[in-house]
Structure formats: structure tokens, C-alpha cells
Design a protein around this motif. Structure first.
Motif, PDB file in Angstrom:
ATOM      1  N   LEU A 130      -8.063 -33.530 -35.325  1.00 23.19           N
ATOM      2  CA  LEU A 130      -7.823 -33.918 -36.422  1.00 23.19           C
ATOM      3  C   LEU A 130      -8.106 -33.185 -37.538  1.00 23.19           C
ATOM      4  O   LEU A 130      -8.056 -33.735 -38.896  1.00 23.19           O
ATOM      5  N   SER A 131      -8.575 -31.769 -37.246  1.00 20.43           N
ATOM      6  CA  SER A 131      -9.023 -30.820 -38.096  1.00 20.43           C
ATOM      7  C   SER A 131      -7.653 -30.072 -38.804  1.00 20.43           C
ATOM      8  O   SER A 131      -6.811 -30.001 -38.180  1.00 20.43           O
ATOM      9  N   PHE A 132      -7.946 -29.629 -40.007  1.00 21.04           N
ATOM     10  CA  PHE A 132      -7.117 -28.775 -40.706  1.00 21.04           C
ATOM     11  C   PHE A 132      -7.847 -27.786 -41.642  1.00 21.04           C
ATOM     12  O   PHE A 132      -8.714 -28.176 -42.153  1.00 21.04           O
ATOM     13  N   PHE A 133      -7.076 -26.883 -42.082  1.00 23.97           N
ATOM     14  CA  PHE A 133      -7.718 -26.143 -43.399  1.00 23.97           C
ATOM     15  C   PHE A 133      -7.490 -26.789 -44.588  1.00 23.97           C
ATOM     16  O   PHE A 133      -6.412 -27.053 -45.285  1.00 23.97           O
ATOM     17  N   ASN A 134      -8.687 -27.233 -45.199  1.00 21.48           N
ATOM     18  CA  ASN A 134      -8.514 -28.072 -46.319  1.00 21.48           C
ATOM     19  C   ASN A 134      -8.402 -27.138 -47.675  1.00 21.48           C
ATOM     20  O   ASN A 134      -7.971 -26.040 -47.511  1.00 21.48           O
ATOM     21  N   ASP A 135      -8.631 -27.703 -48.709  1.00 22.24           N
ATOM     22  CA  ASP A 135      -8.172 -27.132 -50.134  1.00 22.24           C
ATOM     23  C   ASP A 135      -9.151 -25.760 -50.187  1.00 22.24           C
ATOM     24  O   ASP A 135      -8.773 -25.107 -50.915  1.00 22.24           O
ATOM     25  N   GLY A 178       9.504 -15.724 -27.620  1.00 22.24           N
ATOM     26  CA  GLY A 178       8.408 -16.461 -27.869  1.00 22.24           C
ATOM     27  C   GLY A 178       8.368 -17.938 -27.436  1.00 22.24           C
ATOM     28  O   GLY A 178       9.475 -18.222 -26.454  1.00 22.24           O
ATOM     29  N   ALA A 179       7.581 -18.722 -27.815  1.00 17.21           N
ATOM     30  CA  ALA A 179       7.533 -19.924 -27.434  1.00 17.21           C
ATOM     31  C   ALA A 179       8.132 -21.122 -28.326  1.00 17.21           C
ATOM     32  O   ALA A 179       7.855 -22.321 -28.196  1.00 17.21           O
ATOM     33  N   GLY A 180       8.732 -20.655 -29.297  1.00 13.84           N
ATOM     34  CA  GLY A 180       9.198 -21.642 -30.418  1.00 13.84           C
ATOM     35  C   GLY A 180       8.634 -21.652 -31.610  1.00 13.84           C
ATOM     36  O   GLY A 180       7.904 -20.838 -32.031  1.00 13.84           O
ATOM     37  N   GLU A 181       8.973 -22.855 -32.171  1.00 15.05           N
ATOM     38  CA  GLU A 181       8.328 -23.258 -33.417  1.00 15.05           C
ATOM     39  C   GLU A 181       6.946 -23.729 -33.575  1.00 15.05           C
ATOM     40  O   GLU A 181       6.460 -23.720 -34.763  1.00 15.05           O
ATOM     41  N   ASP A 182       6.449 -24.313 -32.658  1.00 22.28           N
ATOM     42  CA  ASP A 182       5.314 -25.106 -32.553  1.00 22.28           C
ATOM     43  C   ASP A 182       3.915 -24.520 -32.332  1.00 22.28           C
ATOM     44  O   ASP A 182       4.094 -23.610 -31.158  1.00 22.28           O
ATOM     45  N   THR A 183       3.061 -24.600 -33.322  1.00 25.71           N
ATOM     46  CA  THR A 183       1.748 -23.821 -32.992  1.00 25.71           C
ATOM     47  C   THR A 183       1.040 -24.463 -32.033  1.00 25.71           C
ATOM     48  O   THR A 183       0.528 -23.768 -31.229  1.00 25.71           O
ATOM     49  N   TYR A 184       1.019 -25.627 -31.682  1.00 24.96           N
ATOM     50  CA  TYR A 184       0.113 -26.415 -30.605  1.00 24.96           C
ATOM     51  C   TYR A 184       0.700 -25.845 -29.222  1.00 24.96           C
ATOM     52  O   TYR A 184       0.293 -25.323 -28.164  1.00 24.96           O
ATOM     53  N   LEU A 185       2.294 -26.115 -29.228  1.00 19.12           N
ATOM     54  CA  LEU A 185       2.578 -25.777 -27.819  1.00 19.12           C
ATOM     55  C   LEU A 185       2.643 -24.334 -27.920  1.00 19.12           C
ATOM     56  O   LEU A 185       2.313 -23.589 -26.431  1.00 19.12           O
ATOM     57  N   SER A 194      -6.776 -33.566 -48.700  1.00 23.36           N
ATOM     58  CA  SER A 194      -7.121 -32.614 -49.781  1.00 23.36           C
ATOM     59  C   SER A 194      -5.972 -31.625 -49.996  1.00 23.36           C
ATOM     60  O   SER A 194      -5.922 -31.112 -51.180  1.00 23.36           O
ATOM     61  N   VAL A 195      -5.106 -31.513 -48.897  1.00 24.77           N
ATOM     62  CA  VAL A 195      -3.805 -30.754 -49.193  1.00 24.77           C
ATOM     63  C   VAL A 195      -3.006 -31.544 -48.436  1.00 24.77           C
ATOM     64  O   VAL A 195      -3.299 -32.033 -47.385  1.00 24.77           O
ATOM     65  N   VAL A 196      -1.717 -31.554 -48.703  1.00 23.18           N
ATOM     66  CA  VAL A 196      -0.488 -32.250 -48.141  1.00 23.18           C
ATOM     67  C   VAL A 196      -0.331 -32.008 -46.790  1.00 23.18           C
ATOM     68  O   VAL A 196      -0.472 -30.753 -46.290  1.00 23.18           O
ATOM     69  N   ARG A 197      -0.352 -32.889 -46.019  1.00 24.92           N
ATOM     70  CA  ARG A 197      -0.262 -32.951 -44.320  1.00 24.92           C
ATOM     71  C   ARG A 197       1.252 -33.023 -43.957  1.00 24.92           C
ATOM     72  O   ARG A 197       1.773 -33.931 -44.526  1.00 24.92           O
ATOM     73  N   PRO A 198       1.408 -32.427 -42.828  1.00 22.57           N
ATOM     74  CA  PRO A 198       2.838 -32.729 -42.509  1.00 22.57           C
ATOM     75  C   PRO A 198       3.005 -34.223 -41.937  1.00 22.57           C
ATOM     76  O   PRO A 198       2.354 -34.864 -41.590  1.00 22.57           O
ATOM     77  N   ASP A 229       6.045 -12.983 -46.637  1.00 21.48           N
ATOM     78  CA  ASP A 229       5.105 -13.594 -47.658  1.00 21.48           C
ATOM     79  C   ASP A 229       4.565 -14.887 -47.396  1.00 21.48           C
ATOM     80  O   ASP A 229       5.473 -15.700 -47.542  1.00 21.48           O
ATOM     81  N   MET A 230       3.438 -14.992 -47.297  1.00 22.23           N
ATOM     82  CA  MET A 230       3.003 -16.115 -46.627  1.00 22.23           C
ATOM     83  C   MET A 230       1.611 -16.702 -47.197  1.00 22.23           C
ATOM     84  O   MET A 230       0.705 -15.709 -47.495  1.00 22.23           O
ATOM     85  N   SER A 231       1.492 -17.839 -47.719  1.00 20.03           N
ATOM     86  CA  SER A 231       0.006 -18.230 -48.016  1.00 20.03           C
ATOM     87  C   SER A 231      -0.936 -18.078 -46.776  1.00 20.03           C
ATOM     88  O   SER A 231      -0.726 -18.219 -45.708  1.00 20.03           O
ATOM     89  N   GLU A 232      -2.040 -18.161 -47.334  1.00 21.31           N
ATOM     90  CA  GLU A 232      -3.396 -17.951 -46.460  1.00 21.31           C
ATOM     91  C   GLU A 232      -3.169 -19.162 -45.549  1.00 21.31           C
ATOM     92  O   GLU A 232      -3.603 -19.321 -44.335  1.00 21.31           O
ATOM     93  N   ARG A 233      -2.954 -20.510 -46.154  1.00 24.19           N
ATOM     94  CA  ARG A 233      -3.115 -21.600 -45.141  1.00 24.19           C
ATOM     95  C   ARG A 233      -2.164 -21.453 -44.040  1.00 24.19           C
ATOM     96  O   ARG A 233      -2.406 -21.890 -42.915  1.00 24.19           O
ATOM     97  N   MET A 234      -0.780 -21.083 -44.658  1.00 26.27           N
ATOM     98  CA  MET A 234       0.178 -21.251 -43.514  1.00 26.27           C
ATOM     99  C   MET A 234      -0.122 -20.181 -42.491  1.00 26.27           C
ATOM    100  O   MET A 234       0.135 -20.502 -41.112  1.00 26.27           O
ATOM    101  N   LEU A 235      -0.683 -18.911 -42.822  1.00 30.51           N
ATOM    102  CA  LEU A 235      -1.216 -18.016 -41.954  1.00 30.51           C
ATOM    103  C   LEU A 235      -2.232 -18.550 -40.928  1.00 30.51           C
ATOM    104  O   LEU A 235      -1.988 -18.451 -39.739  1.00 30.51           O
ATOM    105  N   TRP A 236      -3.144 -19.210 -41.344  1.00 31.12           N
ATOM    106  CA  TRP A 236      -4.363 -19.642 -40.719  1.00 31.12           C
ATOM    107  C   TRP A 236      -3.880 -20.825 -39.684  1.00 31.12           C
ATOM    108  O   TRP A 236      -4.253 -21.191 -38.550  1.00 31.12           O
ATOM    109  N   GLU A 237      -3.125 -21.779 -40.462  1.00 34.75           N
ATOM    110  CA  GLU A 237      -2.589 -23.025 -39.587  1.00 34.75           C
ATOM    111  C   GLU A 237      -1.576 -22.934 -38.628  1.00 34.75           C
ATOM    112  O   GLU A 237      -1.613 -23.417 -37.517  1.00 34.75           O
ATOM    113  N   THR A 238      -0.606 -22.159 -38.870  1.00 37.12           N
ATOM    114  CA  THR A 238       0.657 -21.958 -38.267  1.00 37.12           C
ATOM    115  C   THR A 238       0.764 -20.694 -37.445  1.00 37.12           C
ATOM    116  O   THR A 238       0.970 -20.790 -36.102  1.00 37.12           O
ATOM    117  N   TYR A 239       0.228 -19.632 -37.944  1.00 36.39           N
ATOM    118  CA  TYR A 239       0.759 -18.439 -37.253  1.00 36.39           C
ATOM    119  C   TYR A 239      -0.665 -17.578 -36.514  1.00 36.39           C
ATOM    120  O   TYR A 239      -0.147 -16.998 -35.536  1.00 36.39           O
TER     121      TYR A 239
END
Ligand code: BGC
Length: 742
Positions: free
Chosen positions: A705-710, A167-174, A672-676, A220-230
Motif C-alpha cells: 500500500l506504500s508509495f513515495f508521498n509528497d 527487459g521485462a516490459g513496462e511494469d515495476t512490480y513485474l 498526498s500525491v496523485v496515484r495511478p 529528464d525525470m522527476s525524483e518520484r518517477m525515478l524512485w517509484e518506477t525506475y
């Protein structure tokens, strides 16, 4: 001519023209209307050939006969114009003469092997990655292949997982940028060109988050993690026009991905409106029985098809059960038709109905597999993928006039080791075209340099018998280069490791050589981030050389002697030891962040280990140095329809030409949710002559600037942001703040 005859001939001509210009959809429908249910189900069936097995073979059908009966739509692992033609000839004996699709894992090159994808990701050079995929497609397509099972776009934060190499590693943007580039490279200008292959976005989805880094394990993963990272890298492949998707072996929150309607019907074919087809992973439909999700193969076929898996790779669940399931009225024929349509559409797009042997042209194959331009590109891309981790006292680059060099280690001479796990096995091609590290050094140095060699140790044994010889040649040398690492089959599918230290006694070998006091350069070859704490702390110069492909030896020599100034940056965080895993740069701050590396009391820290990694994401040195200055933002306050232009000056402050990967990170300070603590949102790789300064421009817009909010909505929330420009995720050189207003 009489008026009626003119009208008639006009109508006939129009009809002929119309029928010649039918759309692919019309052609697919026409063909579908002629197909029996058995033939339709045949199109959904894929088997492996007998060439190589890239999974466990559990079935043994008479494939030749089944192809003639139209019961197989695709084969994998059949290589070369000769064999693909033989199989296609069988398909041409079937009633409707529907051509077979030939699929193959062309992961990082075909004959010309490029660096493993994780290594290439370290180049941060999207054009280079697109080019390597392009060349792989040119070679594979000339060898009869229509379809590659690549790119793998799984994000992973766990170097124990052996497939991080793919793969391309750990980062979603890259990862998303790279996913896009690779699909473009494989598919070329358009499907249907004779040198384009269909790409596959795999493995859908979250396969890289297997519990404990153990391959095939649950997720086992949260919806937010799925949408934001994977999910984003998969979406990027759709934007690039990817022809196919492959689902994954894992279950996601209890539902195997292969039988997961939420993933395949709702997200992929629904929300994303994806029109390509989905192939299962090897046997993954049948494996739903082992998961405890399907009672038997018939139920597995039912669950997979209804969940949106279109083609069954090597489990034969579809071919055995779908006809019955339709006859029992459990599966509507419309679902079968939808899957068949998607597959036939691709066969038409590729042009296989016009010429089923289009890709099987021996003259083209010969030319494509012996193209010196491909070798040149492989060498350049391999050099770009090397990461300079350490260079004390400027030991590197080495002078070409050194009198005696000792080259020591178990990775110096082997050929296969450079290729890595997923290299295509071309049985009829002699492997001597692969440049060993030894050969690369021999090619590089002049007649006046004496080269000494000792293996020193095996890659993975406890035998120290070779140490004495290694020490003895080190003592005779002016400089010692050591090449250590993992063997080609220690990272890859089913190659999870609980211990990711340098295997065997290699680090002990480094210790005894270091004790000779000779200037020492260590090359570390691996498919993943390894742990090599002692070496990192005590040896002066380290190059992370991954598995670099067929031009490994030449590329490494280019970097060792300064013909290429290293520019790679790590696409994954390197942990201090396995206890820190999963480890990644874009973590949340916690309520009790450790302020420094020593404070451990009532803060989020280990009492026996620092929090920081050994080498951070985005890190890599050069033989020159770069200064970052003059960060300017076009505005300190914007609303969501406005943009900020960011400019920054980068100066090459050293004495030689170099390239720097300038990284832009953002932090949304309150959400509205914690950001990295920071997130990579852009980067540029800039080339600079000695002394040269360039101004780089970046744009920050609402999307960044966008992310998946609460409520899991994709939004940019008003508030304060920090922009950081860095040479790595841990080496932020310049910062500024701005505010997003309503
Ligand atoms: C792997 C896939 C691969 C397939 C075919 C599976 O075991 O997970 O990535 O494409 O085999 O070789």
C-alpha cells in the motif's frame, strides 16, 4: 613432548589454519598492499576481445602485452575454453598473476537460446525465467565466461526504443520480480560454484526513458518517477545478491549516469550499501566528453571514478589518466583502492585465485553445450512466452489431420530471425541446431498433411513479386499460417524505430491472403510491441511469437496444434499507433478523464484516436476459458501493522487443461500525491484441469500500500483502497474496497 614444544606446534598449526582461512577481505587487503598504483589502475580497465564487437571500437591497444603487464583487469567478448585459457595464460605471466574476468552479454541463453527477455516476461513464469538464466549460466560458465552483462532491468514505456526486447516490459512490480528471478538464475546457489556466473543489473539508471524512444538519448525525470518506477527493479537485484552493476549511456536530468555521484555513491553504494562493483557501459566514460560534461578524457576519468564507476569498459580513460590524477593529488588513492577492492573481491569469490582456469574445462564445455535437457527447457519456455491475441471461431488449435497447410511469410524459414539481437555469436558452432518455423511444422504434422511454402515478401522491402505465388498456394490449402515480423536486427541496441508498424509490405501480403477466404492464422515475430491495426481487426487468429530462440519452430508448432495451450500475457501495452506513445496501464486519471472512447470535448483524449491501447498490459487468451468468482477479503478495515488475506476462486470453464495469470491490482483512491488508476501488486499463474476450481490466496500488507508521498517518504497513507482481480489490466473481473486506518 615438552610443554613448550606443544605450545609452539599449537601456535604454528593455528597460524597455518588461520592463514588458510583468511577471509576474502583479508586476502584482498594483502594483495592490494603488494600492488603498484599502475597495477591497481590496471584492474579497473576492461577491453573487448576481437571476437565480436558489441559497441564501436575506437581504441586499438596491444592487449596481449598489456595483460602481461597487469594493465587489464577484465576482457569482454572472448568466448570458449580455448580462447579464455589463452588469455588467462597471459594474465598468469603478469607480476602478481591476478586472473582476468571474462564478461559477455549472455542475455537470453548462450548456445541454447531462450526467448528474448521481453518475450519470456510474457510467460509471467518466474521459475521458468530463473531456469533459463540458470541454463545460460551453466553453458556460459562451461565456456570460460565468469560474468554476464544481464539482466537488463530497465523499465520502458516506449516501444520505439529498440532495447525493450532486453527487459521485462513496462511494469515495476513485474519487472522487479523478474529481475530477482534472473539474478538468482545466473548466479545459482552461490558465486564460486563452477556453474555460476556473476550477473549485472543494468543500465543504472532510467535508460529506458530516453526522450522519443531514441537510444542513448537524454532522460529528464522527476525524483518520484525515478524512485517509484525506475529504481525498484535495481533494488530487487541487490536483494537477490547481484554481483555487479552497469551504469547507463544516458544523462539523467543533465548529469550522465556514468558521472553521476548521486546515483552511484549516494543511492547505490550509500543508501543501498551495495558492495559489488560498477562497470561503465561501453565507452560511456569517454562519451562524457560528447555529452559536454567532461572537457577531455582525463576529466571524464576523474568524474567517473569520483562518481562511483569502478571499471572502465573500453574507453581507456582510466588506464590513460588515473595514475596521473593520483599523482596530481586530484584523486585520492583510497578511491582507487575502494574500486580495486570491489573487483578483487569478486575474483576471490569466484575462486579464480585458487584456479584461474576453473571455468575453462573443454570436457565440461562439450557436455554443457550439448545437453538435451537444455533444449527441452528452451522449447517449453518458448511455448510459455507466446501470447494468443485473437482466436475467432476457435480456429486454433489446429487439427493434426489437416490435408494441406500453406505456410507463408518471410519469417518461416530463416534461422537467425528466431534468435533476436542479443544472441551470442558462436562462430565455431554450426547454426543448424536452431529450429526454423518451417522445420517445427514439418516435425509436428503427420505424413498425410501436405505442406506448401511461399516467402511472399521480404521482411522490409517494397517488393510484391512474391504475392502471386503466396496467393496461389493459399488457394490450394485448407488452412494458411503466415509468419511475419521484424528481422533479428530491427529491435535491440541502437535499433530505435519511429515507425513500429509491421515493416515493408507484410501487412499488404496479409491482406491479399486474407482475401482468399481461407482460414488464417498470423504469427507475429518481433522484439517489441508492433502496430498492426488492420491485421488485428480483420484476421481471425493471431499469435504474438516475439523472437523465441533456438527452439522457436518446435514451440510455435506445439502451440499451433494445441500440444501447449497458450498462457502468455503481454508485459507491455500495445498501442494503436505511435501517436499514443508513451503508453502504459498505470496512468493518472487527470482532472478531465474521458468517460468513454468517443467523448473528446474538453476531456483528456485525442480527437483522432481512442485512448485505449490496441492490446492492454496483462492481456492474453487461452484455448480454454476461466471464470473468476468469490472474491473475499479477510477484513474491510486494517491498520498498517495488519494484513488483508484476499481469496478468489478461479475455474477452468473450458474443455482442456490451461494456465491463467491471475492479476491483483490496487488503487489508492486519494493520496498526498496523485496515484495511478491501478497498479499491479501481485499475480499468480495457476494450472487448472478442465472443470477444475482452485482458490488463490493473496496477502495485502503495508508494503503493497506504500508509495513515495509528497515528501518522497515511503509510506502507506490511511484512506480507501480498491482491490481489483483481473485477467488483464483492462479486464477486471472482481472488485472490492477496504480502508487503511491509522
Ligand atoms: C550495451 C551493454 C552491453 C555492452 C557490452 C553496450 O553497448 O549498452 O548493454 O553490455 O555494450 O557489450
Amino acid at each position: 613432548m615438552n610443554k613448550h614444544i606443544i605450545t609452539l606446534s599449537f601456535l604454528i598449526t593455528s597460524f597455518v589454519v588461520f592463514s588458510q582461512h583468511k577471509t576474502i577481505d583479508q586476502k584482498v587487503d594483502e594483495l592490494l598492499s603488494q600492488m603498484t598504483l599502475e597495477e591497481k589502475v590496471g584492474q579497473l580497465n576492461q577491453y573487448t576481445g576481437d571476437w565480436t564487437a558489441t559497441g564501436p571500437i575506437t581504441i586499438n591497444p596491444n592487449k596481449q602485452e598489456e595483460i602481461k603487464k597487469g594493465q587489464i583487469g577484465s576482457m569482454l567478448n572472448i568466448l570458449g575454453t580455448k580462447y579464455t585459457r589463452q588469455y588467462q595464460e597471459l594474465a598468469m605471466q603478469s607480476r602478481l598473476k591476478i586472473p582476468l574476468l571474462f564478461g559477455q552479454d549472455v542475455v537470453h541463453g548462450y548456445k541454447t537460446t531462450f526467448p528474448i527477455p521481453l518475450a519470456e516476461a510474457a510467460s509471467w513464469d518466474l521459475e521458468a525465467m530463473e531456469l533459463s538464466a540458470r541454463i545460460a549460466a551453466i553453458e556460459a560458465s562451461a565456456s570460460g565466461i565468469h560474468w554476464t552483462f544481464a539482466p537488463m532491468v530497465d523499465i520502458s514505456r516506449d516501444p520505439r526504443w529498440g532495447r525493450v526486447m532486453e527487459g521485462a516490459g513496462e511494469d515495476t512490480y513485474l519487472g522487479s520480480q523478474i529481475a530477482y528471478a534472473r539474478v538468482k538464475g545466473f548466479q545459482g546457489e552461490k558465486l564460486g560454484n563452477v556453474n555460476s556466473v556473476m550477473a549485472t543489473a543494468k543500465h543504472f539508471v532510467a535508460y529506458g526513458a530516453a526522450v522519443g524512444g531514441r537510444d542513448y538519448n537524454s532522460v529528464d525525470m522527476s525524483e518520484r518517477m525515478l524512485w517509484e518506477t525506475y529504481l525498484p527493479p535495481f533494488k530487487a537485484t541487490i536483494d537477490a545478491g547481484v554481483a555487479t552493476f552497469m551504469n547507463s549511456f544516458n544523462d539523467l536530468n543533465g548529469i550522465p549516469a556514468t558521472g553521476n555521484a548521486y546515483l552511484q555513491r549516494e543511492i547505490l553504494k550509500g543508501k543501498w550499501n551495495y558492495s559489488g562493483f560498477v562497470v561503465s557501459d561501453w565507452g560511456s566514460i569517454g562519451e562524457m566528453v560528447n555529452h559536454g560534461y567532461a572537457e577531455n578524457s582525463k576529466e571524464a576519468a576523474f568524474l567517473a571514478l569520483t562518481a562511483g564507476s569502478d571499471m572502465d569498459m573500453e574507453s581507456s580513460s582510466y588506464i590513460k589518466n588515473l595514475v596521473v590524477l593520483v599523482k596530481e593529488n586530484r584523486v585520492p588513492v583510497s578511491l582507487i583502492d575502494d574500486a580495486v577492492r570491489r573487483i578483487l573481491h569478486k575474483k576471490f569469490e569466484l575462486g579464480l585465485f585458487d584456479d584461474p582456469y576453473k571455468f575453462s574445462n573443454p570436457a565440461r564445455e562439450k557436455e554443457a553445450l550439448n545437453n538435451p535437457e537444455h533444449t527441452k527447457a528452451a522449447r517449453e519456455i518458448a511455448a510459455k512466452s507466446i501470447v494468443l491475441l485473437k482466436n475467432e471461431n476457435k480456429i486454433l488449435p489446429l487439427s493434426k489431420n489437416i490435408k494441406t497447410i500453406a505456410f507463408i511469410g518471410p519469417m518461416v524459414k530463416p534461422l537467425r530471425a528466431n534468435h533476436g539481437f542479443w544472441a551470442v555469436e558462436l562462430k565455431e558452432i554450426d547454426s543448424t541446431y536452431i529450429v526454423s518455423q518451417w522445420k517445427g511444422l514439418v516435425n509436428k504434422v503427420g505424413k498425410n498433411t501436405k505442406l506448401l511454402y511461399a516467402k511472399g515478401s521480404d521482411i522490409n522491402s517494397q517488393n510484391k513479386e512474391g504475392f502471386a505465388e503466396a496467393v496461389s498456394i493459399a488457394n490450394q490449402a485448407d488452412v494458411v499460417i503466415m509468419s511475419v515480423g521484424e528481422s533479428w536486427n530491427m529491435s535491440g541496441e541502437a535499433k530505435s524505430r519511429s515507425n513500429i508498424h509491421l515493416p515493408g509490405v507484410q501487412e499488404e501480403l496479409i491482406k491479399v491472403i486474407q482475401a482468399t477466404g481461407k482460414p488464417l492464422v498470423v504469427l507475429i515475430n518481433a522484439g517489441r510491441p508492433l502496430v498492426f491495426d488492420w491485421t488485428a481487426d480483420h484476421t481471425p487468429a493471431i499469435l504474438y511469437t516475439w523472437w523465441l530462440g533456438s527452439e522457436s519452430g518446435n514451440a510455435i508448432a506445439d502451440v499451433l496444434f494445441g500440444d501447449y495451450n497458450p498462457s502468455g500475457k503481454l508485459p507491455m501495452t500495445f498501442p494503436r499507433n505511435e501517436g499514443q506513445i508513451p503508453i502504459y496501464y498505470n496512468y493518472f486519471n487527470t482532472g478531465r478523464p474521458a468517460q468513454n472512447e468517443t467523448a473528446t470535448n474538453y476531456v483528456s483524449a485525442y480527437i483522432d484516436l481512442k485512448n485505449s491501447p490496441k492490446f492492454p498490459f496483462g492481456y492474453g487468451l487461452s484455448y480454454t476459458t476461466f471464470q473468476y468468482s468469490d472474491l473475499k477479503l479477510s477484513s474491510q478495515k486494517i491498520n498498517s501493522s495488519e494484513k488483508i488475506e484476499v481469496t478468489v476462486n478461479i475455474t477452468n470453464t473450458g474443455k482442456i487443461f490451461g494456465e491463467e495469470v491471475v492479476q491483483l491490482y490496487l488503487r489508492d483512491k486519494v493520496g498526498s500525491v496523485v496515484r495511478p488508476v491501478k497498479e499491479l501488486k501481485d499475480f499468480q499463474k495457476v494450472k487448472l484441469r478442465a472443470g477444475e476450481t482452485k482458490t488463490l490466496n493473496f496477502t495485502i500488507d503495508k508494503e503493497k500500500l506504500s508509495f513515495f508521498n509528497d515528501k518522497l517518504e515511503w509510506v502507506a497513507e490511511p484512506g480507501d483502497f480498491e482491490v481489483m482481480i483481473g485477467a488483464s489490466s483492462a479486464d477486471i473481473r472482481l472488485r472490492s474496497d477496504f480502508e487503511l486506518i491509522k
